[in-house]
Design an enzyme around this catalytic site. Structure first.
Site, PDB file in Angstrom:
ATOM      1  N   CYS A  89      39.033  24.407  25.773  1.00 51.37           N
ATOM      2  CA  CYS A  89      38.536  23.161  24.946  1.00 51.37           C
ATOM      3  C   CYS A  89      40.210  22.160  25.197  1.00 51.37           C
ATOM      4  O   CYS A  89      40.773  22.897  24.738  1.00 51.37           O
ATOM      5  CB  CYS A  89      38.151  23.546  23.726  1.00 51.37           C
ATOM      6  SG  CYS A  89      37.366  21.299  23.154  1.00 51.37           S
ATOM      7  N   HIS A 131      29.193  22.247  25.357  1.00 48.94           N
ATOM      8  CA  HIS A 131      29.804  22.340  24.703  1.00 48.94           C
ATOM      9  C   HIS A 131      30.361  21.045  24.340  1.00 48.94           C
ATOM     10  O   HIS A 131      30.537  21.287  22.745  1.00 48.94           O
ATOM     11  CB  HIS A 131      30.899  22.527  25.847  1.00 48.94           C
ATOM     12  CG  HIS A 131      32.002  22.881  25.408  1.00 48.94           C
ATOM     13  ND1 HIS A 131      33.198  23.320  25.296  1.00 48.94           N
ATOM     14  CD2 HIS A 131      32.924  21.385  25.312  1.00 48.94           C
ATOM     15  CE1 HIS A 131      34.758  23.503  24.978  1.00 48.94           C
ATOM     16  NE2 HIS A 131      34.077  21.925  24.485  1.00 48.94           N
ATOM     17  N   GLU A 132      29.505  20.089  24.656  1.00 47.94           N
ATOM     18  CA  GLU A 132      29.575  18.946  24.600  1.00 47.94           C
ATOM     19  C   GLU A 132      28.974  18.247  23.024  1.00 47.94           C
ATOM     20  O   GLU A 132      29.515  17.577  22.346  1.00 47.94           O
ATOM     21  CB  GLU A 132      30.031  17.774  25.376  1.00 47.94           C
ATOM     22  CG  GLU A 132      30.945  18.064  26.577  1.00 47.94           C
ATOM     23  CD  GLU A 132      32.098  18.418  26.172  1.00 47.94           C
ATOM     24  OE1 GLU A 132      32.652  17.419  24.981  1.00 47.94           O
ATOM     25  OE2 GLU A 132      33.202  19.000  26.599  1.00 47.94           O
ATOM     26  N   HIS A 135      30.128  19.908  20.488  1.00 47.29           N
ATOM     27  CA  HIS A 135      31.289  18.873  19.469  1.00 47.29           C
ATOM     28  C   HIS A 135      30.554  18.064  18.583  1.00 47.29           C
ATOM     29  O   HIS A 135      30.681  17.478  17.909  1.00 47.29           O
ATOM     30  CB  HIS A 135      31.882  18.639  20.650  1.00 47.29           C
ATOM     31  CG  HIS A 135      33.341  19.122  21.593  1.00 47.29           C
ATOM     32  ND1 HIS A 135      34.396  19.621  20.054  1.00 47.29           N
ATOM     33  CD2 HIS A 135      33.654  19.578  22.189  1.00 47.29           C
ATOM     34  CE1 HIS A 135      35.360  20.070  20.855  1.00 47.29           C
ATOM     35  NE2 HIS A 135      34.750  20.358  21.909  1.00 47.29           N
TER      36      HIS A 135
END
Length: 161
Positions: A89, A131-132, A135
């Site tokens: 990341c 993953h995003e 976030h």
């Protein structure tokens, strides 16, 4: 457009769920331009708005030469089939850990015109989408780790940052 600095682990913006984008204005257009410019570098796969200090639901990607973005993304489907592999990341720089993710993922959102957008993929694209979205929900990938890998990651984060 501007290349933006990346916020790193420890910054509270990374642990705070991002706000929905309710109005597409010049600020949002500038955000998308900055996300696209900042992710468009070798070794970068995705970038969420909070990673550049903006708590709005938007992210960009740069996967295999495909550069794009989505506003107000929601992870709507994942496969039961999993992929294992090292994940890193930009907000936890230079640290990579084995992280299990769905092999396939689908995200729905909108574009700058407010039109519906569907982004889906397998492998690296699926990993990026998951993953995003994490976030934007205020979650770093290291919080998905378990056991000895998590203990090592937390030790590395404490000693590195």
């Amino acid at each position: 457009m501007a290349f933006r600095d990346i916020r790193v682990v420890g910054d509270p913006v990374l642990r705070t769920p991002c706000d929905e984008i309710t109005v597409i204005d010049d600020r949002v257009r500038m955000l998308v331009a900055d996300l696209l410019e900042t992710v468009d570098y070798e070794g970068r796969a995705g970038l969420a708005a909070n990673q550049i200090g903006v708590s709005m639901r938007a992210f960009s990607w740069n996967i295999d030469g495909d550069l794009g973005y989505v506003l107000n993304p929601r992870l709507v489907a994942t496969s039961e089939d999993l992929q294992d592999g090292d994940e890193g990341c930009l907000s936890v720089p230079n640290l990579w850990y084995p992280t299990s993710r769905a092999q396939f993922a689908r995200v729905e959102g909108t574009d700058l015109d407010g039109a519906p957008v569907v982004v889906e993929g397998e492998g690296l694209m699926a990993r990026c989408l998951q993953h995003e979205c994490d976030h934007l929900d205020g979650r770093l990938f290291i919080s998905r780790l378990t056991g000895d890998v998590r203990r090592q990651a937390m030790k590395d984060v404490r000693t590195t940052f």
